[in-house]
Design a protein around this motif. Structure first.
Motif, mmCIF file in Angstrom:
data_model
loop_
_atom_site.group_PDB
_atom_site.id
_atom_site.type_symbol
_atom_site.label_atom_id
_atom_site.label_comp_id
_atom_site.label_asym_id
_atom_site.label_seq_id
_atom_site.Cartn_x
_atom_site.Cartn_y
_atom_site.Cartn_z
ATOM 1 N N ILE A 63 29.587 5.228 27.085
ATOM 2 C CA ILE A 63 30.934 5.149 27.639
ATOM 3 C C ILE A 63 30.935 4.304 28.915
ATOM 4 C CG2 ILE A 63 32.818 6.480 28.659
ATOM 5 C CD1 ILE A 63 32.058 8.765 26.797
ATOM 6 N N LEU A 64 29.927 4.519 29.763
ATOM 7 C CA LEU A 64 29.833 3.733 30.992
ATOM 8 C C LEU A 64 29.657 2.252 30.694
ATOM 9 C CD1 LEU A 64 27.603 6.030 33.236
ATOM 10 C CD2 LEU A 64 30.049 5.650 33.392
ATOM 11 N N LYS A 65 28.929 1.952 29.633
ATOM 12 C CA LYS A 65 28.756 0.555 29.237
ATOM 13 C C LYS A 65 30.100 -0.074 28.898
ATOM 14 C CE LYS A 65 26.075 -2.958 28.272
ATOM 15 N NZ LYS A 65 25.250 -3.610 29.328
ATOM 16 N N ALA A 66 31.003 0.718 28.340
ATOM 17 C CA ALA A 66 32.323 0.209 27.997
ATOM 18 C C ALA A 66 33.104 -0.190 29.242
ATOM 19 C CB ALA A 66 33.100 1.258 27.206
ATOM 20 N N PHE A 67 32.847 0.494 30.393
ATOM 21 C CA PHE A 67 33.540 0.146 31.628
ATOM 22 C C PHE A 67 33.307 -1.318 31.989
ATOM 23 C CE2 PHE A 67 33.161 4.725 33.495
ATOM 24 C CZ PHE A 67 34.020 5.176 32.508
ATOM 25 N N SER B 233 36.188 2.188 21.098
ATOM 26 C CA SER B 233 37.634 2.196 21.315
ATOM 27 C C SER B 233 37.976 1.733 22.718
ATOM 28 C CB SER B 233 38.186 3.607 21.080
ATOM 29 O OG SER B 233 37.999 4.000 19.741
ATOM 30 N N LEU B 234 37.199 2.187 23.708
ATOM 31 C CA LEU B 234 37.451 1.770 25.086
ATOM 32 C C LEU B 234 37.280 0.270 25.238
ATOM 33 C CD1 LEU B 234 35.680 4.592 27.154
ATOM 34 C CD2 LEU B 234 38.124 4.225 26.869
ATOM 35 N N GLN B 235 36.265 -0.280 24.580
ATOM 36 C CA GLN B 235 36.005 -1.706 24.683
ATOM 37 C C GLN B 235 37.148 -2.541 24.107
ATOM 38 O OE1 GLN B 235 32.114 -1.736 22.796
ATOM 39 N NE2 GLN B 235 31.160 -2.267 24.738
ATOM 40 N N SER B 236 37.896 -1.969 23.187
ATOM 41 C CA SER B 236 38.989 -2.715 22.570
ATOM 42 C C SER B 236 40.256 -2.686 23.413
ATOM 43 C CB SER B 236 39.295 -2.130 21.183
ATOM 44 O OG SER B 236 39.862 -0.833 21.295
#
Length: 206
Positions: free
Chosen positions: A31-35, A3-6
């Protein structure tokens, strides 16, 4: 994390972890990867207070901060984290040192029994690279700081753009009048300072 990546226009992210432990390391790593896929993220708030976070997570955080050079505001709370040690501060500050666009930095290490005054050395080294800072808040209570305090005060000299400075060294073990004089000299260089909060309560050597 998906969701964060989107969220391609995400500007501010506030994550609070109430029951974080090592069993969640892989989850937080995702989650950190999404940053790294958030090019617009400029304001990051991470609250780990009163959790079981360990230094391994700080290493993950270090790598993620390196992928966010556009960050302008960073607020990290490690208060009452018993397993956060000097190595975690070193790793974190390695990532912070590369954030040349930071205008706000807040770090909370209150009641972290595993850290010592030497962690302040790592924070000092990071500050030397953050000359764009306008707001700096540091909570670093209940530790011996004498050996690291003079370099820290001298590093503040470089932060000539500061408009707000908050320093909480309450319950320090060994600070005395000489350290306060050095800090006072650094204040004289901060010509743009408008808001100053200084807490040395229960520092009995002063």
């Amino acid at each position: 994390a998906n969701s964060l990546q989107s969220l391609s226009k995400l500007q501010k992210l506030h994550l609070q972890f109430f029951t974080y432990s090592d069993t969640n390391v892989d989850c937080f790593g995702i989650i950190l990867k999404a940053f790294e896929n958030s090019p617009t993220l400029s304001n990051l708030i991470l609250d780990f207070s009163q959790t079981q976070i360990t230094s391994s997570v700080a290493h993950n955080l270090h790598r993620s901060l390196q992928a966010l050079p556009q960050l302008s505001k960073l607020d990290i709370n490690f208060s009452q984290c018993p397993y956060v040690g000097n190595d975690a501060i070193w790793s974190l500050c390695q990532g912070i040192s590369n954030l040349k666009n930071l205008s706000l930095l807040k770090l909370n290490f209150s009641v972290c029994s595993a850290i010592s005054g030497h962690g302040l050395v790592y924070i000092t080294n990071a500050l030397k690279n953050l000359i764009s800072l306008r707001v700096f808040e540091l909570i670093y209570t209940n530790h011996p700081l004498k050996s690291a305090f003079l370099p820290f005060s001298e590093a503040l000299d470089r932060l000539v753009n500061l408009s707000k400075l908050v320093l909480n060294f309450a319950f320090s073990k060994d600070l005395d009048d000489q350290e306060i004089k050095a800090l006072a000299r650094s204040f004289q260089k901060l010509k743009n300072l408008q808001h100053l909060v200084l807490n040395m309560s229960s520092s009995l050597q002063i």
